[in-house]
Structure formats: structure tokens, C-alpha cells
Design a protein around this motif. Structure first.
Motif, PDB file in Angstrom:
ATOM      1  N   LEU A 159      -2.818  -4.691 -16.341  1.00 19.24           N
ATOM      2  CA  LEU A 159      -1.631  -5.428 -15.925  1.00 19.24           C
ATOM      3  C   LEU A 159      -0.591  -5.444 -17.036  1.00 19.24           C
ATOM      4  O   LEU A 159      -0.916  -5.612 -18.209  1.00 19.24           O
ATOM      5  CB  LEU A 159      -2.006  -6.862 -15.565  1.00 19.24           C
ATOM      6  N   GLY A 160       0.677  -5.303 -16.651  1.00 14.09           N
ATOM      7  CA  GLY A 160       1.766  -5.469 -17.595  1.00 14.09           C
ATOM      8  C   GLY A 160       1.963  -6.934 -17.933  1.00 14.09           C
ATOM      9  O   GLY A 160       1.320  -7.826 -17.360  1.00 14.09           O
ATOM     10  N   ALA A 161       2.893  -7.201 -18.837  1.00 14.51           N
ATOM     11  CA  ALA A 161       3.096  -8.571 -19.313  1.00 14.51           C
ATOM     12  C   ALA A 161       3.520  -9.502 -18.189  1.00 14.51           C
ATOM     13  O   ALA A 161       3.034 -10.631 -18.085  1.00 14.51           O
ATOM     14  CB  ALA A 161       4.138  -8.579 -20.427  1.00 14.51           C
ATOM     15  N   ALA A 162       4.438  -9.052 -17.309  1.00  9.23           N
ATOM     16  CA  ALA A 162       4.900  -9.913 -16.223  1.00  9.23           C
ATOM     17  C   ALA A 162       3.777 -10.191 -15.240  1.00  9.23           C
ATOM     18  O   ALA A 162       3.593 -11.325 -14.786  1.00  9.23           O
ATOM     19  CB  ALA A 162       6.093  -9.277 -15.515  1.00  9.23           C
ATOM     20  N   THR A 168       3.700   1.358  -6.397  1.00 10.03           N
ATOM     21  CA  THR A 168       4.857   0.541  -6.034  1.00 10.03           C
ATOM     22  C   THR A 168       4.505  -0.948  -5.948  1.00 10.03           C
ATOM     23  O   THR A 168       5.369  -1.771  -5.666  1.00 10.03           O
ATOM     24  CB  THR A 168       5.468   1.000  -4.697  1.00 10.03           C
ATOM     25  N   MET A 169       3.239  -1.289  -6.168  1.00  8.61           N
ATOM     26  CA  MET A 169       2.807  -2.686  -6.270  1.00  8.61           C
ATOM     27  C   MET A 169       1.834  -2.757  -7.437  1.00  8.61           C
ATOM     28  O   MET A 169       0.965  -1.887  -7.575  1.00  8.61           O
ATOM     29  CB  MET A 169       2.125  -3.134  -4.969  1.00  8.61           C
ATOM     30  N   GLU A 170       1.962  -3.785  -8.289  1.00  7.67           N
ATOM     31  CA  GLU A 170       1.130  -3.820  -9.485  1.00  7.67           C
ATOM     32  C   GLU A 170      -0.243  -4.436  -9.233  1.00  7.67           C
ATOM     33  O   GLU A 170      -1.242  -3.988  -9.776  1.00  7.67           O
ATOM     34  CB  GLU A 170       1.843  -4.575 -10.614  1.00  7.67           C
ATOM     35  N   PHE A 171      -0.293  -5.467  -8.390  1.00  8.11           N
ATOM     36  CA  PHE A 171      -1.586  -6.064  -8.048  1.00  8.11           C
ATOM     37  C   PHE A 171      -1.443  -6.801  -6.725  1.00  8.11           C
ATOM     38  O   PHE A 171      -0.325  -7.053  -6.240  1.00  8.11           O
ATOM     39  CB  PHE A 171      -2.082  -7.017  -9.145  1.00  8.11           C
TER      40      PHE A 171
END
Length: 317
Positions: A280-283, A140-143
Motif C-alpha cells: 500500500l502507498g502512503a495514502a 486502477t484501484m489500490e485496495f
């Protein structure tokens, strides 16, 4: 296992009942109950138990829930990534950040990110890594941009160091012991600090025990926000333990000050923390790029506020 079944499991866990889950998903209770029944039949395991107040997940259900959250989050990221690649960037980016970075560098980073990805909504969590790690774990959190310590579960997470900085003992400017020269002169004082449960021994060691200072635990109090801590230091005789960069923040430097003690304290590291094997994704990558760009620019700046901040930091990028 099918995606609608996993979504039903997650929503039931979040809502506490099949009725509420159905309402949130926009489907009938029958459809949600059927999805869970089919999932249980496929796994040949009971995933939830019904009671008077709703439903409770079994141990099997709790175990699957964590994986279901991760899978659904990864799917959401994949969909967002494809949208970004088609130059129609939208969606949501969730990240965590340490309090002092939120007060110093974050506003400029967010401004730059919004210029590059105006359709991506941000959800930013402020706090210690103890807050961020469960969210990183369940997807639920990317980094997170936070403290990289020996307590970071290394097999699960990786980190990219950004800064090092010193910790400092602080008090209000007119504290009776403002001119104290040793931690041993401060052992009868009340302290207010912000740390997670697992860090108690580490905090006590770096602040007191390594210097041969023994303090009664009744003098150690916890506040779970920087603002609460600041208010207590400013309006009482309580002492605290802050990252030195925090003392450059307007609103802090006018209200509290570093004590010039003979002892030296921890040299901590802030870094970008991500789940291992989860690129990591693009955003998220765009946000990190904006963060690093702002850091490098302000590290070279001659503005007094930037010089003051970066004098407290060791740049690791």
C-alpha cells in the motif's frame, strides 16, 4: 518500451480511436500514431487493427494493455508516495468497499482521513468483490474492503480479515410469511438477491441446497444494487438474503426484518484485499489506519447504534 508509448496504447484502448486519444493526451494524432508504430516495431508484433469505426486492439495489444495499466498505475503511486513523503500530500486514492460498511463505518473513516490528508481526493467504488477485482488487477484501484471468500484468486490477491458476520433471510415487516420457521416454508416465494455470476452455485448451496431445500430457479431474481433490492423487498412479497449488519442501518431496519428460521446460514468474512506483492502507498495505508482506528473505537463504544452493529460482528483484528 517507453512510458509515452504505453500511455498512448492505454488511451487508444480507452478512447477507441487515435484522434480521440490524441485529444485526451493533448498531442497530435501524428505523435500518437508514431508512438504506437515505434512500440509495434520494438515488439515486432501488431498491437492494433484499424477499421471504419476506429481501432481495435489485437490479442497482443490486449495482453500488453493490462501490463501497461499496471505499470502506469504503479508509477502514479510512486509519484504520489514521494509527494506524501515531502509533506505535500495530494493526488487521488481509489478504493472499493462493501455496501453495508459504506452505510455504517465509512463516513467517520472518510472524515478522519480528510483531516490527515486533506489534499488527497477519494474515489470510492461500492459493490461486490466481482466489481473490485478487475480494478485491483489492472491497478486502477489500490485496495478493497470486501468479502473474502473461497472464490478470491489466492495467487493474485492477499487479504487481511477484519470482521466475521452471519447472513440472514429477510422480508418486509408485514410479509405474510414473516413468522415462517424454516426455509422449506419459503420455496414458493420469489427472491431477489445480489450476487455475481460466478457465485450462483455457492449462493444456492448455502441458502437452499445444504438444507435439502429445492427451489425452482424461476423464483430467483437478481438486483445489482442494495437500494434496488431493498425497494423490491419493501414493496413486494419478495424475500432476500442480507448480511446481518445491514439490518442495523437506519433506513433498512425500519423497512425489512430478519426471519427467525431453524436453519443457520453462512458465516462470511470482510477483509482488506490487495494485489499480491503490491504494498500500500502512503495514502492507502493512512486510510486503512483510519479504518482500523474507527473500528476499534466503535467496538468499545456504549452508544446503542454501535452496540447494535457490533453485536452482529465478530472482530478479527
Amino acid at each position: 518500451m517507453k512510458l509515452h508509448q504505453l500511455r498512448a496504447l492505454v488511451m487508444i484502448a480507452d478512447c477507441g480511436s487515435i484522434r480521440a486519444a490524441a485529444r485526451q493526451l493533448g498531442v497530435s494524432q501524428t505523435a500518437v500514431a508514431k508512438a504506437l508504430r515505434e512500440l509495434e516495431e520494438h515488439l515486432q508484433l501488431p498491437l492494433l487493427v484499424r477499421n471504419a469505426s476506429g481501432v481495435v486492439l489485437t490479442a497482443y495489444g490486449q495482453s500488453l494493455l493490462q501490463h501497461a495499466r499496471q505499470m502506469l498505475s504503479q508509477l502514479e503511486r510512486a509519484q504520489l508516495e514521494l509527494t506524501h513523503l515531502s509533506d505535500q500530500a495530494q493526488g487521488q486514492l481509489r478504493l472499493g468497499i462493501s455496501p453495508w460498511m459504506g452505510m455504517t463505518l465509512l463516513p467517520e473513516v472518510v472524515t478522519l482521513f480528510r483531516q490527515r490528508m486533506p489534499q488527497v481526493r477519494l474515489e470510492i467504488f461500492e459493490g461486490l468483490m466481482a466489481v473490485a477485482l478487475p480494478k485491483l488487477r489492472d491497478g486502477t484501484m489500490e485496495f478493497a474492503v470486501g468479502l473474502v471468500s473461497s472464490l478470491l484468486p489466492r495467487p493474485e490477491f492477499v487479504s487481511e480479515p477484519i470482521f466475521s458476520y452471519r447472513m440472514a433471510v429477510v422480508a418486509r415487516h408485514d410479509h405474510p410469511l414473516r413468522k415462517a420457521s424454516s426455509i422449506h416454508q419459503l420455496l414458493d416465494q420469489d427472491w431477489v438477491v445480489n450476487y455475481p455470476d460466478a457465485s450462483h452455485e455457492g449462493l444456492m448451496t448455502e441458502l437452499f441446497w445444504q438444507h435439502g431445500a429445492q427451489i425452482d430457479l424461476q423464483h430467483i431474481h437478481r438486483a445489482h444494487s442494495p437500494q434496488l433490492t431493498l425497494s423490491l423487498i419493501e414493496q413486494t412479497d419478495m424475500l432476500s438474503y442480507f448480511p446481518e449488519p445491514m439490518l442495523t442501518v437506519p433506513g433498512y431496519r425500519e423497512r425489512v426484518a430478519r426471519l427467525d428460521l431453524a436453519e443457520t446460514f453462512a458465516n462470511d468474512v470482510i477483509g482488506i484485499v490487495t494485489p499480491r506483492n503490491a504494498p500500500l502507498g502512503a495514502a492507502a495505508q493512512c486510510f486503512v489506519d483510519c479504518l482500523l482506528q474507527v473500528i476499534r473505537r466503535r467496538a468499545r463504544s456504549a452508544r446503542p447504534e454501535d452496540v447494535e452493529l457490533f453485536d452482529t460482528l465478530g472482530l478479527l483484528i
